[in-house]
Motif scaffolding. Structure first.
Motif, PDB file in Angstrom:
ATOM      1  N   LYS A   1       1.340  -1.293  -0.182  1.00  0.00           N
ATOM      2  CA  LYS A   1       0.308   0.143  -0.342  1.00  0.00           C
ATOM      3  C   LYS A   1       0.787   0.969   0.246  1.00  0.00           C
ATOM      4  O   LYS A   1       0.623   2.368  -0.550  1.00  0.00           O
ATOM      5  CB  LYS A   1      -0.990   0.632   1.039  1.00  0.00           C
TER       6      LYS A   1
ATOM      7  N   LEU B   1      -6.158   4.242   3.025  1.00  0.00           N
ATOM      8  CA  LEU B   1      -6.151   4.423   1.937  1.00  0.00           C
ATOM      9  C   LEU B   1      -6.238   5.736   1.514  1.00  0.00           C
ATOM     10  O   LEU B   1      -6.936   5.954   1.466  1.00  0.00           O
ATOM     11  CB  LEU B   1      -6.908   3.462   0.803  1.00  0.00           C
TER      12      LEU B   1
ATOM     13  N   PHE C   1      -4.944  -2.381  -5.623  1.00  0.00           N
ATOM     14  CA  PHE C   1      -5.027  -2.523  -4.369  1.00  0.00           C
ATOM     15  C   PHE C   1      -6.375  -3.502  -3.815  1.00  0.00           C
ATOM     16  O   PHE C   1      -6.586  -3.088  -3.096  1.00  0.00           O
ATOM     17  CB  PHE C   1      -5.931  -0.628  -3.490  1.00  0.00           C
TER      18      PHE C   1
END
Length: 207
Positions: A8, A130, A175
């Motif tokens: 990430k 995120l 992702f």
């Protein structure tokens, strides 16, 4: 979990930091590779969407189910409350004239005028926080600026007149380990109930 965090962080650095940061910002503002602009977000801000957040996305092409544009149940609930009539948000969806098209400033010709446009929605839950862009929908002209899909204002629960807010995850397909797929359903019959079921209080950047 460490591998997820490393993946990430690596992807976010690539997207939100130079040299790609400028291109990412132009994309979220609605610019294409040829320099034309349609839709996007007005004055986008970088935010962090917390882990365990439930998000919805409208689509019709299953290949684009996990695309870049999302919204929260909290935001859609405010739109539904403003419209007031159950089911009204999806009326004339097949013709590209629904409240969904208007609130999100989605042009019907982006789907080649498919009657299935926005006929499905998918829900996911984030496994990790995120980064994303967040802001209000912008108007969407055609390439010749002869026809305009205007973003429609509504009055939110604070009494503020504004456009619907969206969340944009650049290159979201990179992702997939960072979210859990929950379900997908027909928009016309299930969206209202799903919003009620998953709505929570506002995220920090929504208050």
């Amino acid at each position: 979990m460490k591998n997820l965090k490393d993946m990430k962080n690596g992807c976010e650095r690539q997207i939100f930091e130079p040299p790609l940061a400028t291109q990412t910002l132009l994309t979220v503002r609605g610019f294409d590779d040829a320099g034309g602009r349609s839709g996007g977000i007005v004055a986008p801000q970088i935010v962090e969407v917390p882990a365990n957040t439930v998000l919805f996305r409208l689509y019709h092409d299953s290949r684009r189910r996990f695309g870049e544009w999302w919204f929260t149940p909290y935001e859609m609930k405010q739109v539904l409350d403003y419209i007031g009539i159950k089911g009204a948000v999806t009326m004339e969806r097949a013709e590209g004239k629904s409240y969904l098209h208007k609130m999100l400033a989605v042009r019907h010709d982006w789907s080649n005028n498919s009657p299935r446009h926005l006929d499905q929605f998918v829900s996911i839950r984030l496994n990790a926080p995120l980064k994303a862009y967040h802001g209000e929908a912008d108007h969407a002209p055609d390439s010749g600026y002869n026809d305009m899909q205007k973003a429609h204002r509504f009055i939110d629960r604070h009494g503020v007149q504004r456009y619907m807010r969206q969340i944009y995850f650049p290159k979201f397909w990179q992702f997939q380990a960072a979210f859990t797929y929950m379900s997908h359903y027909p928009t016309d019959t299930v969206l209202n109930g799903a919003v009620e079921r998953h709505r929570r209080g506002p995220l920090p950047f929504e208050s």
